[in-house]
Scaffold this motif. Sequence first.
Motif, PDB file in Angstrom:
ATOM      1  N   ALA A  29     -46.209 -30.061  40.323  1.00 40.97           N
ATOM      2  CA  ALA A  29     -47.196 -29.489  39.413  1.00 40.97           C
ATOM      3  C   ALA A  29     -48.592 -29.927  39.842  1.00 40.97           C
ATOM      4  O   ALA A  29     -48.745 -30.917  40.555  1.00 40.97           O
ATOM      5  CB  ALA A  29     -46.925 -29.947  37.989  1.00 40.97           C
ATOM      6  N   VAL A  31     -52.917 -29.984  38.342  1.00 38.18           N
ATOM      7  CA  VAL A  31     -53.910 -29.770  37.295  1.00 38.18           C
ATOM      8  C   VAL A  31     -55.263 -29.666  37.992  1.00 38.18           C
ATOM      9  O   VAL A  31     -55.576 -30.466  38.870  1.00 38.18           O
ATOM     10  CB  VAL A  31     -53.927 -30.939  36.287  1.00 38.18           C
ATOM     11  CG1 VAL A  31     -54.980 -30.708  35.222  1.00 38.18           C
ATOM     12  CG2 VAL A  31     -52.560 -31.138  35.660  1.00 38.18           C
ATOM     13  N   PHE A  52     -53.457 -25.206  35.050  1.00 38.69           N
ATOM     14  CA  PHE A  52     -52.179 -25.837  35.346  1.00 38.69           C
ATOM     15  C   PHE A  52     -51.360 -24.924  36.245  1.00 38.69           C
ATOM     16  O   PHE A  52     -51.332 -23.716  36.047  1.00 38.69           O
ATOM     17  CB  PHE A  52     -51.400 -26.093  34.048  1.00 38.69           C
ATOM     18  CG  PHE A  52     -52.124 -26.989  33.090  1.00 38.69           C
ATOM     19  CD1 PHE A  52     -52.048 -28.362  33.222  1.00 38.69           C
ATOM     20  CD2 PHE A  52     -52.884 -26.464  32.060  1.00 38.69           C
ATOM     21  CE1 PHE A  52     -52.717 -29.198  32.343  1.00 38.69           C
ATOM     22  CE2 PHE A  52     -53.553 -27.287  31.168  1.00 38.69           C
ATOM     23  CZ  PHE A  52     -53.469 -28.656  31.315  1.00 38.69           C
ATOM     24  N   GLU A  56     -43.667 -26.514  34.280  1.00 36.92           N
ATOM     25  CA  GLU A  56     -44.236 -26.775  32.953  1.00 36.92           C
ATOM     26  C   GLU A  56     -43.742 -28.083  32.340  1.00 36.92           C
ATOM     27  O   GLU A  56     -44.488 -28.755  31.628  1.00 36.92           O
ATOM     28  CB  GLU A  56     -43.937 -25.609  32.015  1.00 36.92           C
ATOM     29  CG  GLU A  56     -44.699 -24.354  32.387  1.00 36.92           C
ATOM     30  CD  GLU A  56     -44.432 -23.202  31.433  1.00 36.92           C
ATOM     31  OE1 GLU A  56     -43.955 -23.444  30.308  1.00 36.92           O
ATOM     32  OE2 GLU A  56     -44.705 -22.065  31.828  1.00 36.92           O
ATOM     33  N   ILE A  59     -45.770 -30.844  33.931  1.00 35.59           N
ATOM     34  CA  ILE A  59     -47.128 -30.814  33.384  1.00 35.59           C
ATOM     35  C   ILE A  59     -47.156 -31.447  31.999  1.00 35.59           C
ATOM     36  O   ILE A  59     -48.024 -32.266  31.688  1.00 35.59           O
ATOM     37  CB  ILE A  59     -47.654 -29.365  33.344  1.00 35.59           C
ATOM     38  CG1 ILE A  59     -47.865 -28.849  34.774  1.00 35.59           C
ATOM     39  CG2 ILE A  59     -48.938 -29.268  32.533  1.00 35.59           C
ATOM     40  CD1 ILE A  59     -48.076 -27.358  34.876  1.00 35.59           C
ATOM     41  N   TRP A  62     -46.746 -35.339  32.280  1.00 32.47           N
ATOM     42  CA  TRP A  62     -47.943 -36.032  32.751  1.00 32.47           C
ATOM     43  C   TRP A  62     -49.000 -36.090  31.666  1.00 32.47           C
ATOM     44  O   TRP A  62     -49.785 -37.031  31.596  1.00 32.47           O
ATOM     45  CB  TRP A  62     -48.515 -35.372  34.001  1.00 32.47           C
ATOM     46  CG  TRP A  62     -47.747 -35.689  35.244  1.00 32.47           C
ATOM     47  CD1 TRP A  62     -47.130 -34.794  36.061  1.00 32.47           C
ATOM     48  CD2 TRP A  62     -47.491 -36.972  35.816  1.00 32.47           C
ATOM     49  NE1 TRP A  62     -46.507 -35.445  37.092  1.00 32.47           N
ATOM     50  CE2 TRP A  62     -46.717 -36.786  36.969  1.00 32.47           C
ATOM     51  CE3 TRP A  62     -47.829 -38.267  35.456  1.00 32.47           C
ATOM     52  CZ2 TRP A  62     -46.289 -37.836  37.768  1.00 32.47           C
ATOM     53  CZ3 TRP A  62     -47.400 -39.319  36.258  1.00 32.47           C
ATOM     54  CH2 TRP A  62     -46.643 -39.092  37.398  1.00 32.47           C
TER      55      TRP A  62
END
Length: 67
Positions: A29, A31, A52, A56, A59, A62
């Motif tokens: 993932a 960001v 993002f 998922e 994400i 985190w």
Amino acid sequence: HCTDCEGEWMLSPSGTDLKIVREHGKGDAAVRGEAKQILLYLWGRKIENLDFFGDEEVIKAWGEIGP
């Protein structure tokens, strides 16, 4: 991916610790946004203007690592 200055960080769990290295890498993932907004997100703040990408569940996890 930081948008307001030079910077990319790769975060990965290491036992009970969090390993952070300043490098470009391929993760599950990503960001993207301003550095302070990314940090606030990692501490559990809900930040609206971040992008993002990827898994998922990763994400979400985190975004909940802070106290």
